[in-house]
Design a protein around this motif. Sequence first.
Motif, short mmCIF file in Angstrom:
data_model
loop_
_atom_site.label_atom_id
_atom_site.label_comp_id
_atom_site.label_asym_id
_atom_site.label_seq_id
_atom_site.Cartn_x
_atom_site.Cartn_y
_atom_site.Cartn_z
N CYS A 123 0.83 -1.21 0.00
CA CYS A 123 0.00 0.00 0.00
C CYS A 123 0.86 1.26 0.00
O CYS A 123 1.84 1.35 0.73
CB CYS A 123 -0.91 -0.01 1.23
N TYR A 124 0.46 2.22 -0.83
CA TYR A 124 1.11 3.54 -0.79
C TYR A 124 0.17 4.62 -1.33
O TYR A 124 -0.20 4.58 -2.51
CB TYR A 124 2.42 3.55 -1.58
N LYS A 125 -0.22 5.53 -0.48
CA LYS A 125 -0.94 6.74 -0.84
C LYS A 125 -2.22 6.46 -1.63
O LYS A 125 -2.50 7.08 -2.64
CB LYS A 125 -0.01 7.67 -1.63
N HIS A 126 -3.01 5.50 -1.10
CA HIS A 126 -4.25 5.15 -1.78
C HIS A 126 -5.44 5.16 -0.81
O HIS A 126 -6.30 4.28 -0.87
CB HIS A 126 -4.13 3.77 -2.45
N GLU A 127 -5.47 6.13 0.09
CA GLU A 127 -6.56 6.17 1.06
C GLU A 127 -7.93 6.23 0.40
O GLU A 127 -8.92 5.73 0.94
CB GLU A 127 -6.39 7.38 1.99
N GLN A 128 -8.00 6.81 -0.79
CA GLN A 128 -9.27 6.96 -1.48
C GLN A 128 -9.83 5.63 -1.97
O GLN A 128 -11.05 5.46 -2.09
CB GLN A 128 -9.09 7.91 -2.67
N PRO A 137 2.06 9.18 2.97
CA PRO A 137 1.89 10.52 3.53
C PRO A 137 0.42 10.87 3.80
O PRO A 137 0.13 11.86 4.46
CB PRO A 137 2.47 11.43 2.45
N ASP A 138 -0.50 10.04 3.28
CA ASP A 138 -1.93 10.28 3.53
C ASP A 138 -2.39 9.36 4.66
O ASP A 138 -1.59 8.87 5.45
CB ASP A 138 -2.74 10.07 2.25
N LYS A 139 -3.68 9.07 4.73
CA LYS A 139 -4.24 8.28 5.82
C LYS A 139 -4.48 6.81 5.42
O LYS A 139 -5.36 6.14 5.97
CB LYS A 139 -5.54 8.92 6.30
N SER A 140 -3.70 6.31 4.48
CA SER A 140 -3.88 4.92 4.04
C SER A 140 -3.75 3.93 5.19
O SER A 140 -4.57 3.02 5.33
CB SER A 140 -2.85 4.58 2.95
N PHE A 141 -2.74 4.09 6.01
CA PHE A 141 -2.53 3.17 7.13
C PHE A 141 -3.69 3.22 8.11
O PHE A 141 -4.16 2.18 8.60
CB PHE A 141 -1.22 3.50 7.85
N GLU A 142 -4.19 4.43 8.39
CA GLU A 142 -5.32 4.59 9.32
C GLU A 142 -6.59 3.95 8.74
O GLU A 142 -7.38 3.36 9.47
CB GLU A 142 -5.55 6.07 9.62
N VAL A 143 -6.77 4.07 7.42
CA VAL A 143 -7.92 3.42 6.77
C VAL A 143 -7.85 1.91 6.96
O VAL A 143 -8.83 1.25 7.32
CB VAL A 143 -7.99 3.78 5.27
N ALA A 144 -6.66 1.35 6.72
CA ALA A 144 -6.48 -0.09 6.88
C ALA A 144 -6.74 -0.51 8.33
O ALA A 144 -7.40 -1.53 8.58
CB ALA A 144 -5.08 -0.50 6.46
N GLN A 145 -6.23 0.25 9.28
CA GLN A 145 -6.47 -0.05 10.69
C GLN A 145 -7.96 -0.07 11.01
O GLN A 145 -8.45 -0.97 11.70
CB GLN A 145 -5.76 0.99 11.58
N ARG A 146 -8.66 0.95 10.54
CA ARG A 146 -10.09 1.06 10.82
C ARG A 146 -10.87 -0.12 10.24
O ARG A 146 -11.73 -0.71 10.92
CB ARG A 146 -10.63 2.37 10.26
N VAL A 147 -10.56 -0.50 9.00
CA VAL A 147 -11.28 -1.61 8.36
C VAL A 147 -10.98 -2.92 9.07
O VAL A 147 -11.89 -3.73 9.33
CB VAL A 147 -10.89 -1.69 6.87
N LEU A 148 -9.73 -3.15 9.42
CA LEU A 148 -9.36 -4.42 10.07
C LEU A 148 -9.93 -4.55 11.48
O LEU A 148 -10.07 -5.66 12.00
CB LEU A 148 -7.83 -4.56 10.11
N LYS A 149 -10.28 -3.43 12.10
CA LYS A 149 -10.84 -3.46 13.46
C LYS A 149 -12.32 -3.86 13.46
O LYS A 149 -12.87 -4.17 14.53
CB LYS A 149 -10.66 -2.11 14.13
N LYS A 150 -12.95 -3.84 12.30
CA LYS A 150 -14.34 -4.28 12.24
C LYS A 150 -14.43 -5.75 12.63
O LYS A 150 -13.68 -6.58 12.13
CB LYS A 150 -14.89 -4.10 10.82
N ARG A 151 -15.33 -6.06 13.54
CA ARG A 151 -15.41 -7.43 14.07
C ARG A 151 -15.64 -8.46 12.96
O ARG A 151 -14.98 -9.50 12.90
CB ARG A 151 -16.52 -7.53 15.10
N SER A 152 -16.58 -8.17 12.08
CA SER A 152 -16.88 -9.12 11.01
C SER A 152 -15.70 -9.29 10.06
O SER A 152 -15.47 -10.38 9.53
CB SER A 152 -18.12 -8.65 10.23
N PHE A 153 -14.95 -8.22 9.85
CA PHE A 153 -13.83 -8.27 8.92
C PHE A 153 -12.73 -9.18 9.47
O PHE A 153 -12.21 -10.05 8.77
CB PHE A 153 -13.27 -6.86 8.68
#
Length: 307
Positions: A9-14, A41-57
């Motif tokens: 992953c690199y700079k693909h938060e969108q 440099p964007d929020k890609s890592f934070e997006v991945a963290q948020r998605v992976l924290k979903k219980r069903s995911f």
Amino acid sequence: MLASVVIACYKHEQYLEECLETVYQQTFADIELVIVDDNSPDKSFEVAQRVLKKRSFGKRFVSCKLLKNPQNLGAHYTWNRALSLTNGDMIFLLNSDDAFSKERVRLFADKHANDRLFFGFSAVEPIDEHGKSISNFQFPTRLRYAIDRAQIAGAPLSWTFLDSQIAASTGNFVFSRELLRQVGWLADLKYCHDWDFALRAVTKVEPTYLETDRYLYRLHSTNSFRSLSKVAESETKACMMSYCLNAIASRPQNKTCLSPSNFGDSFYDFVKLHPNFNYWVKQIYAPYHVEHRTVESNDRTRPVRWR
């Protein structure tokens, strides 16, 4: 069988959440997910963290791993770090701005899970920034034409890779763990690390093309191939040198790939059918041209002969 889906992953938060959702929706059960972010440099890592924290995911996968490089280290390093974390028998690469069809993992697993050495890719469907199919873009059409032409002529797909990266993207690669062990990591090339890997892979095993699947390849303003021209010549030479070492200077494991040891004198005629490869091999092996020799021709002075 355990399948590893690997995302560099690199700079693909969108696009990253949609990318991850297509892995979640796979119809194949046993999947581990490995994501390495190249210090975006964007929020890609934070997006991945948020998605992976979903219980069903999290429950859907055998395991999930998410790491972030301490600094921006480049695509080849990020892919290799992610690959080093996998445990799967079959490995699927996926770019963080692209997407999988729902059946992708199952289709490859059903057909090739028992193949000790396997390297494959599928048809490509270009999509725009909103995920809609692009019907008038010529890039995948040219790739399909090259593949169809080879199949109609009965030529091996390994030969077609000598003209271009017909899989279109790193994310379209599927391969067995044993192939990765034999081929090794992706090379330190800025853009052509995928083509170099493919050219090393086809000296081990003939590639497999899956028309029934679609790799969803997203086109947007920051696609890396758009700035490839600056390094195209030097990296193409590096790819060709890699292939020559594995298929010409030594005896390849794949008895179908284009090599003097596989086809004898016919090799020199077959090479002419692939202008890109023909040009580069002549550059790489220039010292062995007849007009450059200062000693009489013998077995030691003719690893490649041109008519």
